[in-house]
Design a protein around this motif. Structure first.
Motif, short mmCIF file in Angstrom:
data_model
loop_
_atom_site.label_atom_id
_atom_site.label_comp_id
_atom_site.label_asym_id
_atom_site.label_seq_id
_atom_site.Cartn_x
_atom_site.Cartn_y
_atom_site.Cartn_z
N GLN A 53 0.84 -1.18 0.00
CA GLN A 53 0.00 0.00 0.00
C GLN A 53 0.88 1.23 0.00
N PRO A 54 0.60 2.15 -0.86
CA PRO A 54 1.42 3.35 -0.92
C PRO A 54 1.16 4.20 0.32
N ILE A 55 2.24 4.69 0.90
CA ILE A 55 2.05 5.58 2.04
C ILE A 55 2.46 6.96 1.61
N LYS A 56 1.54 7.80 1.48
CA LYS A 56 1.86 9.21 1.27
C LYS A 56 0.67 9.99 1.78
N ALA A 57 0.98 11.16 2.26
CA ALA A 57 -0.12 11.99 2.69
C ALA A 57 -0.89 12.40 1.45
N THR A 58 -2.13 12.05 1.39
CA THR A 58 -2.93 12.36 0.22
C THR A 58 -3.08 13.88 0.08
N ALA A 59 -3.00 14.34 -1.14
CA ALA A 59 -3.19 15.77 -1.36
C ALA A 59 -4.61 16.15 -0.96
N PRO A 60 -4.78 17.35 -0.45
CA PRO A 60 -6.12 17.75 -0.04
C PRO A 60 -7.10 17.59 -1.21
N VAL A 61 -8.18 16.94 -0.96
CA VAL A 61 -9.13 16.71 -2.04
C VAL A 61 -10.31 17.65 -1.87
N GLN A 62 -10.92 17.96 -2.96
CA GLN A 62 -12.15 18.74 -2.93
C GLN A 62 -13.28 17.77 -2.66
N VAL A 63 -13.75 17.79 -1.44
CA VAL A 63 -14.87 16.89 -1.19
C VAL A 63 -16.17 17.63 -1.41
N LYS A 64 -17.10 16.90 -1.96
CA LYS A 64 -18.39 17.51 -2.24
C LYS A 64 -19.17 17.64 -0.94
N GLU A 65 -19.90 18.68 -0.86
CA GLU A 65 -20.78 18.81 0.30
C GLU A 65 -21.88 17.77 0.16
N VAL A 66 -22.28 17.22 1.28
CA VAL A 66 -23.32 16.21 1.20
C VAL A 66 -24.54 16.66 1.98
N ASP A 67 -25.62 16.04 1.63
CA ASP A 67 -26.87 16.36 2.29
C ASP A 67 -26.82 15.86 3.72
N LEU A 90 -4.72 11.20 5.94
CA LEU A 90 -4.21 9.90 6.34
C LEU A 90 -4.98 8.76 5.71
N ALA A 91 -5.86 9.10 4.75
CA ALA A 91 -6.83 8.12 4.27
C ALA A 91 -6.19 6.82 3.82
N ASP A 92 -5.00 6.88 3.21
CA ASP A 92 -4.44 5.66 2.63
C ASP A 92 -3.30 5.09 3.46
N ILE A 93 -3.27 5.44 4.73
CA ILE A 93 -2.24 4.92 5.61
C ILE A 93 -2.83 3.79 6.44
N PRO A 94 -2.09 2.68 6.56
CA PRO A 94 -2.63 1.58 7.38
C PRO A 94 -2.83 2.02 8.83
N ILE A 95 -3.87 1.50 9.43
CA ILE A 95 -4.22 1.86 10.81
C ILE A 95 -3.06 1.61 11.75
N GLN A 96 -2.32 0.51 11.48
CA GLN A 96 -1.16 0.15 12.26
C GLN A 96 -0.29 1.36 12.67
N VAL A 97 -0.11 2.31 11.77
CA VAL A 97 0.81 3.40 12.04
C VAL A 97 0.08 4.69 12.38
N VAL A 98 -1.22 4.59 12.55
CA VAL A 98 -1.98 5.79 12.88
C VAL A 98 -2.05 5.91 14.41
N PRO A 99 -1.81 7.12 14.93
CA PRO A 99 -1.80 7.26 16.39
C PRO A 99 -3.16 6.94 17.01
N PHE A 100 -3.09 6.63 18.27
CA PHE A 100 -4.26 6.16 19.00
C PHE A 100 -5.43 7.14 18.91
N GLY A 101 -5.13 8.41 19.16
CA GLY A 101 -6.20 9.40 19.16
C GLY A 101 -6.89 9.49 17.82
#
Lengths: 257, 620, 299
Positions: B364-378, B508-519
């Motif tokens: 799995q590629p580990i890189k901080a994903t570039a900020p994406v334009q997320v659509k507003e949702v209902d 952090l969307a594409d980073i495995p949980i393993q390396v994501v801090p607890f909080g």
């Protein structure tokens, strides 16, 4: 109780720049602590601050990735857990309480490594005197005991070794306040006998009541160390304690010290 | 202060509602799971195909065998990697399929062959599915031993029926009869290769979908799987069914490649272990490496044939090497662990060497994903039901963990539960969400009595929950963890992305949980629950392990979302700042009972509550 | 299906079953012993058994050493290799237990291979330590001294192991390590020595089992492997923790084979194992479900 020496060499426990990793995530990022014989050092901090990892690192149960642990000036950093145990550094883990399949008496006997048979018997008797509740349930398999009783067994078991240095993890966790009060008394007594006690707690009240010094741990680092009063003030300054709580805390501190 | 925050939240909610009205409808798009390396099996196959033209024929035969091994290995890889179960009956299943196929197909006609394939593969799949169902009851060591018993059972009972196995000579299976350059061996290899390629591609396609995340969640975090509404037994049946299918096809190929099924010792218990060693040696995380290992396993004996090495020593060495290879990955990681600095932020953490190596292992590629334009949702959801627990009691081995507690969380209500550790707060949560059967009392969601409903179904009904220790699958990424399981509506993906952005974890969307801090894991769990549009959200210690600023941020986001969406909230929390910020109602638990409840100011004014907080003796 | 069961036929089936079960029980001892310390299923046991028996065969039949000396030699070699396996185990604390189990199987394969190299190419049966001749008739069945000797040895060893584990201080340490190794270590109990020591004992027991089993079934690795698997199935009933239950379970497996395959119920060729497999399957499920409940209570 095994008397503990207060000779000049008995300088206590010293932790220098200890690092412990949780998989790849740092749990303890370089912690310095010191605790002299006869003192209780309290460690307080939020969940995930690395308190249990720190104790595990000192006891050698968890592999450390750097730093030193010294007992009376002897570097134990490379010793396996059992050698540290024989040297007197014993941890009472909050999550692992008793040897469930062993009876209460057998649990106590398990703490008697290296002692003669008579000595084990004598110490076990002392422990059962200390915790009369356990005497009633001497031969019960310990998984049948309640949480509080299991906690008593695990502390008694650690005392059986005649430990110089007790590492207590979450003394009050999940216990009825009455039992907590009883345990705090025992812990105070142990320290007065010249032992080194490191106590991890999430309840500031219990900690401030018991400890001589308190270290505040956050994100694997010591954020503050000081005497109990100083710590209480610091906690108030940082919004953990309200002025009204302070009054209660002050009362508690003065009542015990 | 609380009031201003609420107002602020409402204002933001209005904005977003406006944006949704502007005509940017949320469109579901494909789940962007990280790519699996299909390239490896393709390379293997190309090598195989070139070998087809270069290799002497007896080695083409070996290559065909390697394909069969690989297929069995792939079949065993599925339960091993996804469910962490070690089935020791691979060889017996393959043999079963091979003999049934040969028994039915020995006539030679195409019809009989097809029937043979169907019966062989079908029976094999059924036996494997039965194993999958058994794994719901017996797990770990017991599952392994149970599968061993199945292996012995098939080996001792079925394989000793001479009529089925065809005795010493074996039962002939029709092979295409060719001479010349494209002789039988080469044609057989070609056919086996095409079959394997087809199946690998199919498995790869399955792995690319969300199914993979569901499987891993089922095996690695059963409670997490429940919390996203995954029906675990279905997943297990599917995984074992697929595993049996692959092994069955491999068994048929064994018979086909040899012209007759190999004698029963070839499907003995030792072979079961050797087959299991194939996925183990491949590292268990990549299905493509299975083919390399299988090739090695089948090539080694042939290469070493002239040296007359004792077969036991040979298979022992193969197994040992396999184990060492699989475990050396960890050793490499440990070495990296000693080298690494102490990263402060997650980006630094991700940039550290160790994480990159981890990423390579995880494909799995580990890189901080570039900020994406997320659509507003209902944001508007229809929340009309209240979660009501009446007289709930839970007893563990004689200890009343929860004793006659009444809870009600109405639509839009925010309730906090506080109390000492061991007061029964989490047990109450578990009883409400179906993770622990209550000894007494009922749970209703609106008019529906959900007391006896399993946890996953309650989640589907509209409950959402988080755990004290986040139940996320370590080897999956943040995104996979969020998207796994069942969704309430059509818009899971845009909604999840929007929420991830809102909670500040999109990078952090594409980073495995393993390396994501607890909080951060807590936030991931919260996003996961909220993405499913719960009617009532239950959060267990949401801010322990979070920094001060993070706590206030989280508080802001939660209040804003809640104001806009109107779900009910039940929170367990020690941190009084968060509690006073988030809740309007509060209940205090002591020793499994409710000490007091009411509006937050009233409860906090209660002297007894203060005492509970300072660890003093309080009795109900 | 039941054809004219006379009391004598039944008796003989039971006796055959008990002695078959004894063979399994011998193998089960080693499995339980090694599981009792670090929760690893020791599939090195068949290898240790075969190798121990091989050493015994070499010493007694080839070198002409006295039977007792050969027996001790075989057991000592078993203990030595058991200890080596235990040492390897210590290096694998981070491995998943299933992987360690497969590792122990590789040890078996190596020991099989070495035994093959040492032994003559023909099938051999070493002499029994209890003498090759002698015996008496019970009902219709001839019971040899060897069978009786094996049975008594097995009971004695089972009792001895049970006593050591439940009544002595060493037993307390062993159970403590089994329950929670980290806590035991922090109390000063040298975990590593115990693992190596207990695995050495397991190796010795396995070698003893091999020496007592092989005179009956010839020294064939695969036969011993199957004996081990039946033993494993018999001892899983007690969660691999109890020597006594392992003994009883193994006897039960033997009995079910003796009764269902030994001339009382004829199920046709190949199906005589069906009963035993059913018994074992039920046992495994029962134990698995029971354990799950136990685990649930404890957490």
């Amino acid at each position: 109780m095994a008397p503990t020496t207060n000779s000049p060499e008995a300088t206590g426990l010293e932790v220098r720049d200890l690092k412990v990793f949780h998989g790849v995530v740092p749990a303890v990022r370089g912690v310095d602590l010191e605790c002299k014989p006869g003192q209780i050092l309290g460690i307080v901090g939020p969940n995930g601050a690395g308190k249990t990892s720190l104790l595990s690192g000192i006891a050698g149960v968890k592999k450390t990735s750097g730093g030193h642990v010294l007992l009376d000036g002897r570097d134990m950093s490379r010793w396996p857990a059992y050698r540290r145990g024989q040297a007197g550094v014993v941890m009472v883990n909050e999550r692992r309480r008793v040897f469930p399949s062993l009876s209460v008496r057998e649990n106590l006997a398990a703490g008697g490594w290296g002692l003669g048979k008579a000595e084990v018997e004598a110490r076990a008797e002392q422990m059962l005197d200390l915790f009369p509740r356990l005497r009633e349930r001497e031969d019960v398999p310990s998984f049948r005991l309640s949480g509080g009783e299991q906690r008593m067994v695990s502390i008694a078991r650690a005392l059986m070794t005649g430990a110089r240095c007790l590492l207590l993890d979450e003394l009050s966790l999940g216990l009825a306040p009455r039992i907590v009060a009883q345990l705090t008394e025992v812990v105070r007594q142990l320290a007065d006998e010249g032992r080194i006690v490191i106590l991890v707690e999430q309840y500031v009240g219990v900690l401030l009541q018991l400890a001589d010094h308190v270290s505040i741990l956050e994100r694997g680092r010591v954020k503050f160390t000081g005497q109990t009063h100083e710590t209480a003030l610091w906690l108030q300054e940082h919004g953990y304690l309200k002025p009204t709580d302070m009054a209660v805390v002050e009362k508690k501190i003065t009542s015990t010290h | 202060m609380i009031g201003t925050k609420r107002n602020g939240g409402a204002a933001v909610a209005d904005d977003s509602a406006g944006a949704a009205a502007d005509g940017t409808p949320a469109r579901p798009k494909k789940v962007a799971l990280p790519p699996t390396r299909l390239i490896l099996p393709v390379i293997v196959l190309c090598l195989g195909l070139s070998g087809e033209f270069i290799l002497p024929t007896h080695l083409t035969y070996a290559a065909s065998t390697a394909l069969c091994y690989g297929l069995v290995g792939l079949g065993l890889y599925l339960p091993l990697a996804a469910l962490r179960e070690l089935p020791l009956n691979g060889a017996a299943l393959a043999g079963l399929s091979a003999y049934l196929f040969a028994y039915n197909a020995s006539g030679g006609s195409a019809g009989k062959t097809v029937i043979g394939v169907i019966i062989g593969v079908g029976v094999c799949t059924l036996v494997s599915v039965a194993g999958g169902l058994a794994s719901l009851v017996v797990t770990g060591l017991y599952f392994t031993v149970a599968s061993l018993v199945v292996q012995i059972g098939i080996e001792k009972v079925v394989f000793s029926v001479g009529k089925l196995t065809g005795g010493a000579a074996g039962r002939g299976v029709a092979q295409p009869d060719f001479t010349g350059y494209f002789n039988t061996n080469r044609v057989v290899f070609l056919i086996a290769g095409v079959v394997c390629l087809t199946i690998t591609t199919a498995v790869w396609r399955v792995k690319k979908t969300k199914t993979l995340a569901n499987w891993v969640m089922t095996g690695h975090q059963p409670e997490g799987a429940d919390a996203v509404g995954i029906r675990r037994w279905v997943q297990k049946v599917v995984i074992f069914g697929l595993s049996g299918l692959l092994i069955g096809v491999a068994g048929v190929l064994f018979a086909f490649v040899n012209g007759t099924p190999p004698p029963p010792p070839q499907f003995g218990v030792i072979w079961s272990v050797i087959f299991l060693a194939i996925p183990i040696a491949s590292g268990m995380r990549t299905s493509s490496a299975v083919w390399f290992v299988a090739a090695g396993f089948s090539a080694l004996p042939i290469i070493l044939e002239s040296h007359h090495i004792n077969p036991n020593l040979l298979s022992g060495s193969i197994l040992l090497v396999a184990l060492m290879v699989s475990q050396s990955q960890d050793a490499i990681m440990a070495r990296i662990r000693n080298l690494r600095r102490q990263p402060e932020t997650i980006e630094e953490l991700a940039a550290a060497e160790g994480i990159q190596a981890l990423a390579a292992i995880h494909e799995q590629p580990i890189k901080a994903t570039a900020p994406v334009q997320v659509k507003e949702v209902d944001l508007r959801t229809k929340v009309s039901r209240a979660l009501v627990g009446t007289d709930i009691g839970v007893t563990f081995g004689g200890v009343k963990a929860v004793d006659g507690v009444n809870v009600r969380v109405g639509p839009g209500q925010r309730v906090a539960i506080v109390g000492a550790n061991g007061a029964g707060k989490t047990t109450l949560f578990n009883a409400l969400t179906g993770f622990v059967p209550p000894t007494k009392g009922t749970v209703h969601l609106g008019d529906v009595d959900i007391t006896g409903v399993p946890a996953y179904a309650r989640i589907r009904q509209g409950l959402g929950r988080t755990f004290q220790l986040p139940r996320l699958a370590d080897i999956l990424t943040v995104r996979q963890n969020v998207l796994a399981g069942q969704a309430q509506g059509e818009d899971l993906i845009p909604r999840a992305e929007w929420l991830m952005e809102r909670f500040g974890i999109m990078a952090l969307a594409d980073i495995p949980i393993q390396v994501v801090p607890f909080g951060t894991r807590r936030k991931v769990e919260m996003v996961r629950s909220l993405a499913r549009r719960p009617e009532v959200l239950l959060i267990d210690e949401p801010v322990s392990g979070l920094e001060d600023e993070e706590v206030s941020e989280l508080l802001e986001v939660m209040l804003e979302l809640q104001a806009a969406e109107g779900w009910g909230l039940l929170a367990i929390e020690h941190d009084l700042r968060f509690v006073t910020g988030i809740a309007e109602q509060m209940m205090v638990m002591v020793d499994g009972k409710v000490l007091t409840e009411g509006s937050i100011n009233d409860v906090l004014a209660d002297e007894r509550v203060r005492q509970v907080y300072l660890g003093e003796v309080v009795s109900v | 299906m039941v054809i004219g069961v006379t009391a004598a036929v039944f008796e003989s089936a039971v006796i055959i079953g008990i002695f078959t079960g004894t063979i399994y029980a011998m193998m089960a001892l080693g499995i339980v012993a090694s599981f009792r310390i670090n929760r690893v299923v020791n599939l090195g046991i068949p290898g240790l058994a075969v190798f121990g028996a091989t050493v015994y065969f070499e010493m007694s039949n080839v070198w002409g050493a006295p039977v007792l000396v050969a027996l001790l030699g075989g057991v000592a070699v078993g203990a030595l290799f058991g200890a080596i396996l235990g040492l390897c185990n210590l290096k694998m604390t981070a491995w998943p237990r299933g992987f360690v189990m497969i590792f122990t199987l590789t040890a078996s394969l190596f020991l099989f291979g070495w035994s093959d190299k040492i032994l003559p190419p023909i099938q051999v049966s070493p002499a029994s330590p209890f003498g090759d001749s002698g015996g008496f008739k019970v009902a219709l069945t001839y019971v040899s001294n060897h069978q009786i000797g094996t049975f008594i040895t097995c009971i004695l060893v089972t009792l001895l192991m049970g006593f050591v584990v439940s009544k002595t201080r060493i037993g307390i340490y062993v159970r403590a390590i089994y329950d929670d190794g980290d806590s035991a270590a922090t109390l000063g109990i040298p975990l590593g020595y115990f693992v190596v020591g207990v695995w050495a004992v397991a190796g010795a027991l396995a070698a003893l089992a091999g020496i007592l089993v092989s005179p009956r079934v010839t020294l064939d690795p695969y036969l011993i492997l199957f004996v081990t698997i039946w033993a494993l199935a018999g001892s899983i009933l007690g969660g691999l923790e109890s020597f006594g239950i392992a003994f009883v379970g193994s006897i039960l497996v033997g009995l079910s084979q003796g009764i269902l395959g030994g001339g009382i119920i004829h199920l046709g060729p190949g199906l005589e194992n069906l009963g035993a497999i059913a018994v074992v399957a039920i046992a495994v499920f029962y134990a698995g479900v029971k354990r799950r409940d136990l685990a649930h209570i404890q957490t």
